[in-house]
Design an enzyme around this catalytic site. Structure first.
Site, short mmCIF file in Angstrom:
data_model
loop_
_atom_site.label_atom_id
_atom_site.label_comp_id
_atom_site.label_asym_id
_atom_site.label_seq_id
_atom_site.Cartn_x
_atom_site.Cartn_y
_atom_site.Cartn_z
N ARG A 237 27.33 22.62 -72.63
CA ARG A 237 28.68 23.19 -72.57
C ARG A 237 29.59 22.36 -73.45
O ARG A 237 29.70 21.14 -73.27
CB ARG A 237 29.20 23.20 -71.12
CG ARG A 237 28.36 24.06 -70.18
CD ARG A 237 28.84 23.94 -68.76
NE ARG A 237 30.18 24.49 -68.60
CZ ARG A 237 30.44 25.71 -68.15
NH1 ARG A 237 29.44 26.53 -67.82
NH2 ARG A 237 31.67 26.15 -68.00
N CYS B 241 45.57 24.94 -73.17
CA CYS B 241 45.39 26.19 -72.46
C CYS B 241 46.74 26.86 -72.25
O CYS B 241 47.78 26.18 -72.19
CB CYS B 241 44.72 25.94 -71.10
SG CYS B 241 44.27 27.46 -70.26
N SER C 284 37.55 34.21 -66.19
CA SER C 284 38.09 33.58 -64.99
C SER C 284 39.24 34.43 -64.45
O SER C 284 40.22 34.67 -65.16
CB SER C 284 38.58 32.16 -65.30
OG SER C 284 37.53 31.35 -65.75
N LYS D 120 30.42 38.22 -66.79
CA LYS D 120 30.55 37.68 -65.44
C LYS D 120 32.02 37.37 -65.16
O LYS D 120 32.77 37.00 -66.07
CB LYS D 120 29.71 36.41 -65.27
CG LYS D 120 28.21 36.66 -65.44
CD LYS D 120 27.41 35.37 -65.35
CE LYS D 120 25.92 35.65 -65.52
NZ LYS D 120 25.11 34.41 -65.49
N MET E 46 36.45 23.17 -55.61
CA MET E 46 35.79 21.89 -55.86
C MET E 46 36.82 20.77 -56.06
O MET E 46 37.95 21.01 -56.47
CB MET E 46 34.90 21.99 -57.10
CG MET E 46 33.73 22.94 -56.93
SD MET E 46 32.68 23.03 -58.40
CE MET E 46 33.67 24.06 -59.48
N ARG F 58 22.21 21.10 -67.19
CA ARG F 58 23.44 21.15 -67.98
C ARG F 58 23.92 19.77 -68.43
O ARG F 58 23.88 18.82 -67.66
CB ARG F 58 24.55 21.81 -67.15
CG ARG F 58 24.36 23.29 -66.96
CD ARG F 58 25.06 23.80 -65.71
NE ARG F 58 24.89 25.24 -65.60
CZ ARG F 58 23.75 25.83 -65.25
NH1 ARG F 58 22.69 25.11 -64.95
NH2 ARG F 58 23.67 27.15 -65.18
N LEU F 59 24.40 19.76 -69.66
CA LEU F 59 25.12 18.61 -70.20
C LEU F 59 26.47 19.11 -70.69
O LEU F 59 26.60 20.29 -71.06
CB LEU F 59 24.36 17.96 -71.36
CG LEU F 59 22.98 17.39 -71.03
CD1 LEU F 59 22.29 16.91 -72.30
CD2 LEU F 59 23.07 16.26 -70.01
N ASP G 34 61.48 34.47 -48.33
CA ASP G 34 60.94 35.68 -48.92
C ASP G 34 59.64 36.12 -48.23
O ASP G 34 59.41 37.31 -48.02
CB ASP G 34 60.67 35.46 -50.41
CG ASP G 34 60.14 36.71 -51.10
OD1 ASP G 34 60.88 37.72 -51.10
OD2 ASP G 34 59.02 36.68 -51.60
#
Length: 611
Positions: A44, A51, A148, A186, A220, A307-308, A574
């Site tokens: 990854r 962002c 996401s 996904k 998490m 995974r790395l 509210d």
């Protein structure tokens, strides 16, 4: 063993046998094999720390500081490392961020690595700008896409991401599902108890007519992604550092989600998983898509982890929850050869533990926030000045008809009261604080909203089943109020957001670089002397909001603390207005403590604070 289970086991055995044969034909470097014989063929790569969302579980509430541009890997460095990993045995690369669509050329460059053995190029995106760029990404080699999206409610989306854009993500999902070049689409959903767990069945329905995999991810632990438990935070200690505490109460175990889904869909069966997949997949009969559960907390998949991770600033991480990192960027820039880089990678991989720590022991203090590892989202303004503080804080008592005031001012050298934001001609101006010294400053503000019994019971969850009657007007009001979500959680998030936007709301405030924002809301029965000030028959209950704000700057953070409390209490209003209406009363918004600055420390007398 059931017939379907036997078929799945047989299919998995065939897949494993085929992969073993293929692996035997391709070179696989020992540098990518750890001491538990796990082969790491999945890399990854975080392309950027930037962002356009600010998801609370990804980024600490006080924000994070971006790495200097010169610390970020260049395109050439990314391709060099990717080539080295692929030549060594990596078969799958996933691009992450921040938001990786900021940097679209990279998939095209990676696509050339297919000649070296790369099988797939994936991307994880928040989808805000994806619908315009997806076709080009697929044309340049993108094969797998993860989007996401944690809520189907546009209002809740802004609460969770601190930004608008829900429509854009839905549009990106529609474009992705119609894109023939993508092998899989996904949808990643981080589930948080009391916030979006009520939407799980709605997400499941997305798979009915769409070839879509919805994956529910357990909340998490990462630095600053927590909800704070008021019982564990001593508010009188502003220096308390437990803001990094992970609130496991907000984690919904995957088994609990599966039970919820199974009650609606009894005919749900286990589906075959991809080898080394993080998700346990399930399929509902007649549905085109499937669902999966990523149970990193309640049922880890460490034994099959392949995974790395490569961070945007060039650090290799062998485990998402391990704070240890080794800089490949520094080695490259010192002139290391590929063989020397592979030795560094091997030393990191061989040090990978058999499994990550349990929920109670994961390091949420020294490990990076998710935004800096390469996952969902970040950005922090670097403005750090603010005018001297000058304000009159007052409390008005409607029954007594009196007002008590206290004045603080950083320009109090004379006994003559003056407004610091007006010049000699009475015109407003921003005070110059350029010559002031930066010091550590903290302020705590508190406030209350008095509510009737029905609202109090909604907040603490003590309604009896008989009170859920939707045939009555009051019953429908209760349901409407409950549907907005957990009152205290939403109000806490709103208070934090409001605090950070104080300079946008108060015209002459300079933006401050805040180091910590701690907001706690508690429901309580008002003390006798407090009830006496109000209609004791109608308002014996209240919610208290406490905000403690810290910074290293040239002026104080009293305004930020007051804004946080005000916005938090208004949000409670509210959330509860459907059942409480005009009965509620907001009062006693005060600064109860301040420290730092020229005027020194101040703590309001406890007996006066309750007045």
């Amino acid at each position: 063993m059931s017939h379907s289970s036997q078929n799945i086991s047989h299919l998995q055995a065939r897949v494993q046998d085929r992969i073993t044969r293929v692996d035997g034909q391709r070179p696989f470097s020992p540098a990518l094999v750890d001491s538990f014989n796990r082969k790491h063929d999945y890399l990854r790569i975080s392309l950027t720390e930037r962002c356009n969302l600010r998801c609370f579980y990804c980024m600490p509430s006080q924000g994070v500081e971006l790495s200097p541009r010169q610390h970020i890997l260049t395109d050439d460095e990314i391709i060099r490392l990717a080539s080295l990993f692929v030549r060594s045995g990596v078969r799958k690369i996933r691009l992450t961020g921040g938001e990786p669509t900021y940097l679209t050329p990279t998939p095209g460059q990676l696509n050339k690595l297919r000649l070296l053995g790369l099988d797939s190029i994936g991307m994880t995106s928040n989808g805000l700008a994806l619908h315009r760029r997806l076709s080009n990404l697929v044309h340049n080699g993108l094969t797998h896409l993860n989007l996401s999206l944690d809520t189907l409610d546009p209002f809740k989306f802004e609460i969770m991401t601190r930004r608008p854009g829900h429509d854009a993500v839905i549009r990106a999902l529609d474009v992705a599902l119609s894109c023939a070049g993508l092998l899989s689409v996904k949808l990643n959903v981080v589930v948080v108890k009391g916030l979006n767990d009520s939407e799980v069945l709605d997400f499941v329905e997305l798979t009915k007519d769409k070839k879509l995999s919805v994956r529910f991810i357990e909340f998490m632990p990462f630095t600053g992604n927590c909800f704070v438990d008021a019982s564990e935070i001593p508010i009188k200690d502003p220096s308390n550092s437990k803001g990094n505490k992970w609130d496991k109460i907000k984690m919904v175990p995957s088994a609990e989600l599966l039970d919820t889904i199974r009650r609606r869909h009894p005919i749900i069966e286990r589906a075959p998983d991809e080898l080394n997949d993080t998700a346990r997949s399930w399929k509902i009969a007649g549905y085109k898509g499937n669902i999966g559960f990523i149970s990193s907390m309640s049922d880890h998949f460490c034994s099959s982890c392949n995974r790395l991770r490569l961070t945007a600033d060039g650090q290799i991480k062998v485990c998402l929850f391990d704070a240890k990192e080794i800089s490949l960027r520094d080695e490259m820039r010192r002139g290391a050869t590929d063989e020397e880089l592979l030795q560094v990678i091997g030393s990191a991989v061989i040090g990978k533990k058999e499994r990550h720590a349990g929920m109670e022991d994961i390091d949420v203090v020294t490990n990076r926030p998710m935004i800096l590892i390469g996952g969902p989202q970040k950005l922090l303004s670097h403005l750090n000045s603010r005018p001297p503080f000058s304000i009159i804080l007052s409390t008005f008592h409607p029954r007594k008809g009196t007002r008590r005031e206290r004045r603080w001012s950083s320009h109090s050298s004379t006994n003559t009261p003056r407004l610091t934001h007006l010049d000699s001609d009475g015109r407003p101006f921003m005070v110059d604080v350029g010559n002031k010294e930066s010091t550590k400053r903290t302020a705590t503000a508190t406030g209350h909203i008095y509510i009737p019994k029905i609202a109090y019971e909604l907040v603490i969850g003590t309604r009896s089943p008989a009170e859920n009657d939707t045939d009555s007007l009051l019953g429908r009001a209760r349901v409407k109020a409950s549907s907005k979500g957990d009152v205290l959680t939403v109000a806490q998030l709103a208070a934090i957001m409001g605090c950070k936007r104080t300079p946008e709301l108060i015209p002459l405030c300079h933006p401050l670089r805040l180091s910590n924002i701690l907001v706690v809301l508690t429901a309580e029965v008002a003390a006798g002397q407090d009830i006496a000030q109000h209609d004791s028959d109608q308002l014996p209950y209240r919610i208290k909001c406490t905000a403690t704000i810290s910074c290293e700057g040239k002026t104080g953070v009293e305004m930020e603390a007051l804004t946080a409390v005000s916005v938090g209490l208004l949000t409670v209003w509210d959330m509860l207005k459907a059942v409480a209406g005009k009965e509620m009363m907001i009062s006693n918004i005060i600064v109860s403590h301040k420290s730092g600055g020229e005027t020194g420390d101040f703590t309001r007398n406890a007996s006066r604070e309750s007045l």
